[in-house]
Design an enzyme around this catalytic site. Structure first.
Site, PDB file in Angstrom:
ATOM      1  CE  LYS A 181      -6.434   5.948   2.578  1.00 11.85           C
ATOM      2  NZ  LYS A 181      -5.644   5.880   3.802  1.00 11.85           N
ATOM      3  CG  ASP A 234      -9.328   4.593   5.390  1.00  9.63           C
ATOM      4  OD1 ASP A 234      -9.825   3.491   5.669  1.00  9.63           O
ATOM      5  OD2 ASP A 234      -8.109   4.784   5.248  1.00  9.63           O
ATOM      6  CG  HIS A 249      -6.359  -4.486   4.399  1.00 14.80           C
ATOM      7  ND1 HIS A 249      -5.416  -3.499   4.362  1.00 14.80           N
ATOM      8  CD2 HIS A 249      -5.678  -5.653   4.606  1.00 14.80           C
ATOM      9  CE1 HIS A 249      -4.218  -4.031   4.520  1.00 14.80           C
ATOM     10  NE2 HIS A 249      -4.350  -5.326   4.650  1.00 14.80           N
ATOM     11  CG  ASP A 285      -6.027  -1.895   7.680  1.00 16.32           C
ATOM     12  OD1 ASP A 285      -5.576  -1.455   8.750  1.00 16.32           O
ATOM     13  OD2 ASP A 285      -5.846  -1.317   6.582  1.00 16.32           O
ATOM     14  CD1 TRP A 296      -2.543   1.857   0.469  1.00 18.75           C
ATOM     15  CD2 TRP A 296      -1.300   2.422   2.232  1.00 18.75           C
ATOM     16  NE1 TRP A 296      -2.863   3.151   0.811  1.00 18.75           N
ATOM     17  CE2 TRP A 296      -2.117   3.515   1.884  1.00 18.75           C
ATOM     18  CE3 TRP A 296      -0.417   2.550   3.314  1.00 18.75           C
ATOM     19  CZ2 TRP A 296      -2.079   4.729   2.579  1.00 18.75           C
ATOM     20  CZ3 TRP A 296      -0.381   3.748   4.008  1.00 18.75           C
ATOM     21  CH2 TRP A 296      -1.210   4.821   3.649  1.00 18.75           C
ATOM     22  CG  HIS A 348      -8.716   2.020   1.275  1.00 19.32           C
ATOM     23  ND1 HIS A 348      -7.439   1.592   1.047  1.00 19.32           N
ATOM     24  CD2 HIS A 348      -8.743   2.416   2.571  1.00 19.32           C
ATOM     25  CE1 HIS A 348      -6.720   1.708   2.161  1.00 19.32           C
ATOM     26  NE2 HIS A 348      -7.499   2.202   3.101  1.00 19.32           N
TER      27      HIS A 348
HETATM   28  C1  RNT Z   1      -3.997   2.597   4.740  1.00 17.90           C
HETATM   29  C2  RNT Z   1      -4.132   1.170   4.358  1.00 17.90           C
HETATM   30  C3  RNT Z   1      -3.074   0.262   4.891  1.00 17.90           C
HETATM   31  C4  RNT Z   1      -2.742   0.523   6.335  1.00 17.90           C
HETATM   32  C5  RNT Z   1      -1.915  -0.537   6.989  1.00 17.90           C
HETATM   33  C6  RNT Z   1      -1.291  -0.063   8.254  1.00 17.90           C
HETATM   34  O1  RNT Z   1      -5.066   3.353   4.396  1.00 17.90           O
HETATM   35  O2  RNT Z   1      -5.393   0.697   4.715  1.00 17.90           O
HETATM   36  O3  RNT Z   1      -3.434  -1.040   4.652  1.00 17.90           O
HETATM   37  O4  RNT Z   1      -3.881   0.700   7.104  1.00 17.90           O
HETATM   38  O5  RNT Z   1      -1.053  -1.067   6.115  1.00 17.90           O
HETATM   39 ZN    ZN Z   2      -5.733  -1.395   4.440  1.00 14.73          ZN
END
Ligand code: RNT
Ligand code: ZN
Length: 417
Positions: free
Chosen positions: A227, A293, A285, A325, A184, A261
């Site tokens: 995202k 988010d 996630h 997540d 990411w 996201h």
């Molecule tokens: C961020 C993403 C990512 C993180 C983690 C910590 O918007 O969701 O996955 O939350 O990797």
């Molecule tokens: Zn994530």
């Protein structure tokens, strides 16, 4: 009423609609859920635990007792694991390395820095997933990493992500497993850019260079997470949904769908069936966005149930890798971890207790009346009794019993930090 008695009545009620509760439990036991390590310490890690969290993500709250060391985080995780039924994995970020007292630059992180994690994971019987950490670092401070206009900065992050692929491959090999390497990137523009295409092209080229590194796909599965926006990247996020879906489909890697996201009315439960027609495997996630988010603790809501239904109804458990997540620092972190993880399991079980074939038949025949009527009736079938039985056979606390134990741990351990 005893769990036994309630379960046998529930079993009978489900049998009447053609659902075998024992089979549901047996199938659920095999579905791994990857628990994110970062709920335990507010995404700080051990590279620089006092540093700021950057990259457009935020933890809110300052509840006492966060894990400050690897030993504390592992102890906390073990507590959580003892409360959560089913097969578990841990998702680690590169910043959770065991640097053994050394200062290790991100682009110099090595497999050996995860040896102690591997030993520990083997000992407690869980799998490991991995994530490069392209945030919370001076070289990501202006909001760009792999798409940075400066080739030297890009090179640094390319090296980091390649190093992480090697670590994931190493972990997979050592554990005789396939480790997910979830990439990411925070890259994006706060204000309206002039040249989006060039930034996205730089991103594409960096990723191509990363994927060109020779890594055994048997042990490491790369997945790219898109995202919508992050704090400070409101006007243009480089790895948008379109970028990632196109990239992953074309390059043959996995994609990660994070529930937080997308635009607020979009849901990932509706995306799986499209994505899986064109991309072999997906990482999830599972999170809970509240207006944005926000990464709230996952609750047993309609979308969580819908995500589970998509996986279970289509027997996608080999193609969809479930990861959590979220990070809430405003309540007891052990409880936050546990609540979300138990809910994921609870939602999967709920989906497994549905007589899907009968519903599918009604739908195919155009009998939408029955479809709606039955879906609503099934909502109040005795899911709880089967859930209690599942917790019992998994050897974890039944119902809210875990809470007292979590409170005791807070008193004995967390409050002394
Ligand atoms: C961020 C993403 C990512 C993180 C983690 C910590 O918007 O969701 O996955 O939350 O990797
Ligand atoms: Zn994530």
């Amino acid at each position: 009423m005893s769990i036994d008695k309630a379960y046998s009545l529930a079993k009978e009620q489900y049998a009447a609609i053609g659902v075998d509760t024992d089979a549901a439990i047996a199938r659920l036991k095999k579905i791994p859920v990857s628990l994110h390590c970062w709920q335990g310490d507010d995404v700080r890690g051990f590279e620089n635990p006092d540093g700021d969290l950057t990259g457009g993500i935020q933890t809110t709250g300052n509840y006492p007792g966060r894990a400050r060391t690897i030993a504390e985080l592992r102890a906390d995780f073990e507590k959580v694991a003892s409360f959560v039924p089913g097969k578990k994995r841990i998702s680690l970020h590169a910043i959770y390395l065991d640097a053994m007292g050394e200062k290790v630059e991100r682009n110099a992180v090595q497999p050996k820095h995860f040896d102690s994690w591997i030993d520990w994971a083997k000992k407690i019987g869980i799998g490991i997933d991995f994530n490069p950490t392209c945030f919370s670092h001076p070289l990501s401070g202006d909001g760009f990493t792999l798409a940075h206009p400066d080739p030297a900065v890009r090179k640094f992050w390319i090296e980091h992500v390649i190093a992480c692929r090697k670590i994931a491959e190493y972990i997979g090999r050592k554990m005789n497993d396939r480790t997910m390497n979830n990439i990411w990137l925070p890259d994006g523009f706060k204000d309206i850019p002039v040249d989006r295409y060039a930034a996205r092209k730089r991103m594409m080229e960096s990723l191509d260079e990363i994927l060109a590194a020779d890594i055994d796909k048997k042990y490491c599965a790369d997945t790219l997470e898109s995202k919508l926006f992050g704090i400070g990247a409101e006007s243009c996020t480089i790895t948008s949904n379109e970028f990632c879906i196109c990239y992953c489909a074309k390059r043959g890697i996995m994609t990660t769908l994070d529930a937080g996201h997308y635009h607020p009315t979009e849901v990932i439960s509706d995306k799986l069936s499209s994505v899986l027609l064109f991309i072999d495997e997906v990482m999830l996630h599972v999170s809970r966005p509240v207006r944005w988010d926000s990464d709230h603790v996952v609750i047993y809501d309609d979308e969580l149930k819908a995500i589970a239904q998509e996986i279970i109804r289509n027997r996608f458990e080999d193609r969809v890798h479930i990861g959590l997540d979220y990070f809430d620092a405003s309540i007891n972190r052990i409880a936050a971890w546990t609540i979300g993880a138990r809910n994921m399991q609870r939602a999967l079980l709920t989906a497994l207790l549905e007589p899907t074939e009968a519903l599918r038949k009604a739908e195919l025949e155009g009998d939408y009346t029955s479809r709606l009527a039955l879906l609503e009736e099934y909502k109040t079938y005795p899911i709880g009794a089967v859930w209690d039985e599942y917790c019992r056979v998994c050897g974890v606390p039944v119902r809210d019993e875990w809470l007292a134990s979590a409170k005791q741990y807070e008193k004995d351990v967390l409050s002394k930090r």
